[in-house]
Write a protein that holds these residues in place. Structure first.
Motif, PDB file in Angstrom:
ATOM      1  N   SER A  98       0.069 -45.082  27.527  1.00 57.29           N
ATOM      2  CA  SER A  98      -0.063 -44.638  28.913  1.00 57.29           C
ATOM      3  C   SER A  98       0.505 -43.241  29.142  1.00 57.29           C
ATOM      4  O   SER A  98       0.166 -42.596  30.138  1.00 57.29           O
ATOM      5  CB  SER A  98       0.650 -45.619  29.843  1.00 57.29           C
ATOM      6  N   ASP A  99       1.395 -42.773  28.250  1.00 55.11           N
ATOM      7  CA  ASP A  99       2.076 -41.480  28.398  1.00 55.11           C
ATOM      8  C   ASP A  99       2.874 -41.384  29.693  1.00 55.11           C
ATOM      9  O   ASP A  99       3.143 -40.275  30.191  1.00 55.11           O
ATOM     10  CB  ASP A  99       1.073 -40.307  28.323  1.00 55.11           C
ATOM     11  N   CYS A 100       3.249 -42.526  30.276  1.00 58.61           N
ATOM     12  CA  CYS A 100       4.052 -42.506  31.493  1.00 58.61           C
ATOM     13  C   CYS A 100       5.508 -42.193  31.149  1.00 58.61           C
ATOM     14  O   CYS A 100       5.995 -42.506  30.066  1.00 58.61           O
ATOM     15  CB  CYS A 100       3.968 -43.847  32.210  1.00 58.61           C
ATOM     16  N   PHE A 101       6.189 -41.556  32.102  1.00 55.01           N
ATOM     17  CA  PHE A 101       7.587 -41.195  31.881  1.00 55.01           C
ATOM     18  C   PHE A 101       8.511 -42.407  31.951  1.00 55.01           C
ATOM     19  O   PHE A 101       9.479 -42.517  31.195  1.00 55.01           O
ATOM     20  CB  PHE A 101       8.035 -40.152  32.915  1.00 55.01           C
ATOM     21  N   VAL A 102       8.246 -43.326  32.894  1.00 55.33           N
ATOM     22  CA  VAL A 102       9.118 -44.467  33.147  1.00 55.33           C
ATOM     23  C   VAL A 102       8.239 -45.692  33.375  1.00 55.33           C
ATOM     24  O   VAL A 102       7.122 -45.577  33.916  1.00 55.33           O
ATOM     25  CB  VAL A 102      10.021 -44.220  34.375  1.00 55.33           C
ATOM     26  N   ALA A 103       8.722 -46.867  33.004  1.00 57.60           N
ATOM     27  CA  ALA A 103       7.995 -48.116  33.250  1.00 57.60           C
ATOM     28  C   ALA A 103       8.954 -49.154  33.802  1.00 57.60           C
ATOM     29  O   ALA A 103      10.139 -49.183  33.468  1.00 57.60           O
ATOM     30  CB  ALA A 103       7.346 -48.632  31.976  1.00 57.60           C
ATOM     31  N   ARG A 104       8.437 -50.014  34.683  1.00 63.43           N
ATOM     32  CA  ARG A 104       9.164 -51.196  35.150  1.00 63.43           C
ATOM     33  C   ARG A 104       8.134 -52.310  35.316  1.00 63.43           C
ATOM     34  O   ARG A 104       6.946 -52.016  35.463  1.00 63.43           O
ATOM     35  CB  ARG A 104       9.929 -50.895  36.436  1.00 63.43           C
ATOM     36  N   LYS A 105       8.515 -53.568  35.266  1.00 64.50           N
ATOM     37  CA  LYS A 105       9.815 -54.098  34.986  1.00 64.50           C
ATOM     38  C   LYS A 105       9.877 -54.424  33.507  1.00 64.50           C
ATOM     39  O   LYS A 105       8.951 -55.023  32.980  1.00 64.50           O
ATOM     40  CB  LYS A 105      10.010 -55.388  35.760  1.00 64.50           C
ATOM     41  N   ILE A 106      10.996 -54.088  32.875  1.00 69.04           N
ATOM     42  CA  ILE A 106      11.172 -54.371  31.458  1.00 69.04           C
ATOM     43  C   ILE A 106      12.046 -55.610  31.315  1.00 69.04           C
ATOM     44  O   ILE A 106      13.101 -55.730  31.949  1.00 69.04           O
ATOM     45  CB  ILE A 106      11.822 -53.181  30.730  1.00 69.04           C
ATOM     46  N   TRP A 107      11.608 -56.541  30.488  1.00 66.60           N
ATOM     47  CA  TRP A 107      12.373 -57.769  30.233  1.00 66.60           C
ATOM     48  C   TRP A 107      13.708 -57.399  29.608  1.00 66.60           C
ATOM     49  O   TRP A 107      13.762 -56.577  28.670  1.00 66.60           O
ATOM     50  CB  TRP A 107      11.574 -58.650  29.286  1.00 66.60           C
ATOM     51  N   PRO A 108      14.807 -57.969  30.079  1.00 66.39           N
ATOM     52  CA  PRO A 108      16.119 -57.579  29.535  1.00 66.39           C
ATOM     53  C   PRO A 108      16.256 -57.780  28.032  1.00 66.39           C
ATOM     54  O   PRO A 108      17.083 -57.113  27.403  1.00 66.39           O
ATOM     55  CB  PRO A 108      17.094 -58.481  30.308  1.00 66.39           C
ATOM     56  N   ARG A 109      15.460 -58.684  27.436  1.00 69.72           N
ATOM     57  CA  ARG A 109      15.583 -58.920  26.001  1.00 69.72           C
ATOM     58  C   ARG A 109      14.513 -58.197  25.181  1.00 69.72           C
ATOM     59  O   ARG A 109      14.284 -58.536  24.024  1.00 69.72           O
ATOM     60  CB  ARG A 109      15.523 -60.414  25.716  1.00 69.72           C
ATOM     61  N   ALA A 110      13.869 -57.202  25.783  1.00 64.44           N
ATOM     62  CA  ALA A 110      12.855 -56.425  25.059  1.00 64.44           C
ATOM     63  C   ALA A 110      13.575 -55.396  24.177  1.00 64.44           C
ATOM     64  O   ALA A 110      13.688 -54.211  24.524  1.00 64.44           O
ATOM     65  CB  ALA A 110      11.906 -55.755  26.042  1.00 64.44           C
ATOM     66  N   GLU A 111      14.074 -55.848  23.048  1.00 63.05           N
ATOM     67  CA  GLU A 111      14.927 -55.018  22.196  1.00 63.05           C
ATOM     68  C   GLU A 111      14.219 -53.752  21.721  1.00 63.05           C
ATOM     69  O   GLU A 111      14.816 -52.671  21.675  1.00 63.05           O
ATOM     70  CB  GLU A 111      15.415 -55.829  20.986  1.00 63.05           C
ATOM     71  N   ALA A 112      12.953 -53.858  21.357  1.00 64.16           N
ATOM     72  CA  ALA A 112      12.253 -52.688  20.815  1.00 64.16           C
ATOM     73  C   ALA A 112      12.069 -51.617  21.880  1.00 64.16           C
ATOM     74  O   ALA A 112      12.175 -50.413  21.582  1.00 64.16           O
ATOM     75  CB  ALA A 112      10.895 -53.118  20.257  1.00 64.16           C
ATOM     76  N   ILE A 113      11.789 -52.014  23.120  1.00 65.69           N
ATOM     77  CA  ILE A 113      11.601 -51.022  24.186  1.00 65.69           C
ATOM     78  C   ILE A 113      12.911 -50.299  24.471  1.00 65.69           C
ATOM     79  O   ILE A 113      12.955 -49.059  24.602  1.00 65.69           O
ATOM     80  CB  ILE A 113      11.053 -51.702  25.449  1.00 65.69           C
ATOM     81  N   TYR A 114      14.019 -51.046  24.555  1.00 68.98           N
ATOM     82  CA  TYR A 114      15.307 -50.400  24.813  1.00 68.98           C
ATOM     83  C   TYR A 114      15.756 -49.566  23.616  1.00 68.98           C
ATOM     84  O   TYR A 114      16.403 -48.522  23.784  1.00 68.98           O
ATOM     85  CB  TYR A 114      16.357 -51.449  25.172  1.00 68.98           C
ATOM     86  N   ALA A 115      15.401 -50.005  22.399  1.00 65.81           N
ATOM     87  CA  ALA A 115      15.749 -49.214  21.218  1.00 65.81           C
ATOM     88  C   ALA A 115      15.006 -47.887  21.221  1.00 65.81           C
ATOM     89  O   ALA A 115      15.566 -46.840  20.831  1.00 65.81           O
ATOM     90  CB  ALA A 115      15.426 -50.010  19.957  1.00 65.81           C
ATOM     91  N   GLN A 116      13.745 -47.887  21.653  1.00 68.96           N
ATOM     92  CA  GLN A 116      13.003 -46.631  21.746  1.00 68.96           C
ATOM     93  C   GLN A 116      13.662 -45.699  22.756  1.00 68.96           C
ATOM     94  O   GLN A 116      13.765 -44.489  22.534  1.00 68.96           O
ATOM     95  CB  GLN A 116      11.555 -46.902  22.171  1.00 68.96           C
ATOM     96  N   MET A 117      14.113 -46.252  23.888  1.00 75.89           N
ATOM     97  CA  MET A 117      14.806 -45.424  24.882  1.00 75.89           C
ATOM     98  C   MET A 117      16.055 -44.802  24.272  1.00 75.89           C
ATOM     99  O   MET A 117      16.312 -43.595  24.419  1.00 75.89           O
ATOM    100  CB  MET A 117      15.173 -46.273  26.096  1.00 75.89           C
ATOM    101  N   GLU A 118      16.866 -45.617  23.566  1.00 80.22           N
ATOM    102  CA  GLU A 118      18.100 -45.107  22.965  1.00 80.22           C
ATOM    103  C   GLU A 118      17.815 -44.017  21.937  1.00 80.22           C
ATOM    104  O   GLU A 118      18.617 -43.085  21.753  1.00 80.22           O
ATOM    105  CB  GLU A 118      18.864 -46.256  22.309  1.00 80.22           C
ATOM    106  N   ALA A 119      16.672 -44.128  21.270  1.00 76.88           N
ATOM    107  CA  ALA A 119      16.314 -43.123  20.261  1.00 76.88           C
ATOM    108  C   ALA A 119      15.775 -41.852  20.881  1.00 76.88           C
ATOM    109  O   ALA A 119      15.433 -40.906  20.160  1.00 76.88           O
ATOM    110  CB  ALA A 119      15.291 -43.708  19.302  1.00 76.88           C
TER     111      ALA A 119
END
Length: 566
Positions: A261-282
């Motif tokens: 989607s090339d979007c800057f931000v997305a919601r709602k993210i499941w709190p246990r979506a480890e891969a999505i949060y890991a991408q953010m941290e990276a």
């Protein structure tokens, strides 16, 4: 950094803290609003996590936030006011929640906003021009008052709305206000946001919007139209909604879609979506100067909505099963229903299976139990022949039967002796191909050899049941393809009738019609029916079967022409 972030936090505090730190580490000033419903001790522990970022992460005045209530607007205003006061050089303010996760590097969003100074990104549409309202109020959200909570005080909410409608209540809009609605998640320029917060009509506007339903979807959306120099009516936060108006929850398996989607931000993210949060941290998924394009994945979500709302034909799921008419087709595939043929022909089932290539069952709704192909006690999908299990929900038994054999064509026998729970269902089913020989139920009675006096009551019952079934088949609500012959009509041209019903049920069949099986012996059948009439039971559904077989017709003499000689 050219923009700051206001973050509304309600739940999942661990993930919310992770997101707040990511914004702050990327250089963004952050103001956090925490729902006043949170207990003080828990709030204090959460706030203490950011003591090392006290210059960059601020906490604003707390408000109680309830769905559809004024608290979310008050929280947003408190956060925005504090952010603009402490960081007066900001160009934009980005509103997010603790469940909003940056997908791309924050630096790309900063560059994007720097290239568009003074542009407000906020979804803002006239309520009459969009079909977004699902299961709720449209224009009435602005013309009625809503002092009661939709979730906690639903009875009062509904009764007060009904009372206002009955009294013809219509609120007066503040002068110059044109209501608009849109997504709660926006990115406004600092100039527009300051103008909204210092609007000279603010006391009157606040009094008005306090009693608007779901004001967080209309307050800033309406006021931005008054003060913005340039509005891009879209949100930079991707948020997808289902057919009930509820936001989709994104999981790790959605990550490739989110990247696309090339979007800057997305919601709602499941709190246990480890891969999505890991991408953010990276640091996020870099996309350079690509424009956000959530429409690229709209097709996927549209197909998911279609699958959830309509499903696959003949397959039932929990969300639709209790609601009659929500199914996407009653059955999964075309099928045949033959009524009276097996009563007239010996070995009719095996013959029809060979002629049509279909799976041919016996009377699957027989009172003794379902007669599956080859007499099997259990058929595909663990369908049992036991009549108690079948009749507990005959409609689902039928739909399961067709679903489990949908790869081929299925045919079953039906008649007035059978359970009639599905009589109307097959009549209304466009997938059903039905052939009926009315009155054929009389043939097994005749073959029993019992006296007419003992059979007439049973004959009357079967005729009454078949008459009701034929009424369903001839109803204006019937959608099945139906052919009906009386027994007398069928016996006049049996081969032609067989060819027609075979063409209906097996339209792709090629080649000549196989030799039909032998008719059951019917000598004396006409006299049997006449005796029924003599004893007061008139078998009218059989048609006019003569008491005595008609004499063989003598062939007519061939005409000839006398030509004169001359």
């Amino acid at each position: 950094m050219s923009f700051g972030v206001v973050i509304l936090v309600h739940t999942a505090l661990g993930r919310a803290a992770q997101v707040i730190r990511h914004w702050a580490r990327s250089g963004c000033p952050v103001v956090v609003h925490v729902d006043a419903a949170m207990k003080p001790a828990r709030y204090a522990r959460f706030r203490a996590q950011f003591d090392d970022l006290s210059d960059q992460v601020l906490f604003c005045e707390r408000h109680r936030c309830e769905w559809g209530g004024w608290g979310i607007v008050a929280a947003t205003r408190s956060g925005a006011a504090l952010l603009l006061e402490r960081f007066p050089d900001l160009g934009h303010v980005y509103l997010a929640s603790g469940a909003c996760v940056p997908l791309r590097p924050v630096a790309e969003l900063d560059a994007y906003l720097r290239d568009r100074p003074g542009t407000d990104f906020i979804e803002s549409a006239r309520v009459a021009h969009v079909p977004w309202t699902v299961g709720g109020l449209s224009e009435e959200r602005f013309t009625l008052r809503f002092p009661f909570s939709w979730k906690r005080q639903r009875w009062l909410f509904d009764r007060y709305v009904a009372l206002q409608r009955r009294l013809g209540v219509r609120r007066r809009l503040p002068e110059g206000l044109e209501p608009h609605i849109g997504s709660q998640w926006w990115c406004l320029s600092a100039a527009t946001l300051r103008a909204i917060l210092s609007d000279p009509q603010r006391p009157a506007l606040d009094r008005y919007f306090r009693r608007v339903w779901i004001p967080d979807e209309s307050y800033f959306q309406s006021l931005a139209r008054r003060w913005s120099g340039r509005i891009e009516s879209r949100s930079l936060t991707m948020c997808k909604f289902d057919f009930q108006g509820k936001p989709h929850l994104f999981y790790d398996d959605h990550l490739p879609l989110l990247r696309r989607s090339d979007c800057f931000v997305a919601r709602k993210i499941w709190p246990r979506a480890e891969a999505i949060y890991a991408q953010m941290e990276a640091g996020g998924h870099p996309a350079g100067v690509a424009e956000p394009a959530p429409a690229r994945i709209d097709r996927v979500f549209a197909e998911a909505t279609e699958r959830r709302v309509r499903g696959r034909a003949g397959l039932y799921m929990q969300s639709r099963l209790p609601h009659e008419g929500w199914e996407n087709g009653f059955t999964a595939a075309p099928y045949g229903v033959l009524e009276g043929f097996a009563e007239l022909y010996e070995g009719f089932g095996p013959w029809f299976a060979k002629a049509s290539g279909a799976t041919v069952h016996g009377h699957v709704f027989a009172p003794e139990g379902a007669e599956f192909e080859d007499g099997a006690p259990i058929w595909r999908g663990a369908l049992a022949a036991a009549p108690e299990l079948r009749d507990h929900n005959a409609q689902r038994f039928l739909t399961n039967l067709i679903w489990n054999g949908r790869a081929g064509r299925q045919v079953f026998q039906f008649g007035p002796r059978d359970s009639q729970f599905v009589s109307w269902d097959i009549a209304k089913d466009p997938n059903a191909r039905i052939g009926v020989i009315s009155g054929a139920w009389a043939v097994p009675l005749f073959a029993s050899g019992l006296p007419v006096a003992r059979l007439k009551d049973e004959a009357a019952r079967l005729q009454r049941v078949e008459a009701d079934h034929l009424e369903a088949l001839r109803s204006p609500h019937a959608k099945a393809r139906v052919r009906v012959w009386t027994l007398a009509e069928f016996l006049e041209t049996p081969d032609e009738a067989l060819a027609r019903i075979l063409a209906d049920i097996a339209p792709g069949r090629t080649g000549p019609l196989p030799a039909p099986p032998a008719l059951r012996p019917l000598e004396g059948f006409g006299r049997f029916l006449q005796e029924m009439r003599n004893q007061g039971m008139h078998p009218y559904l059989t048609g006019d079967v003569p008491a005595e077989p008609p004499a063989p017709r003598q062939p007519a003499p061939r005409p000839y022409i006398v030509r004169p000689h001359g």
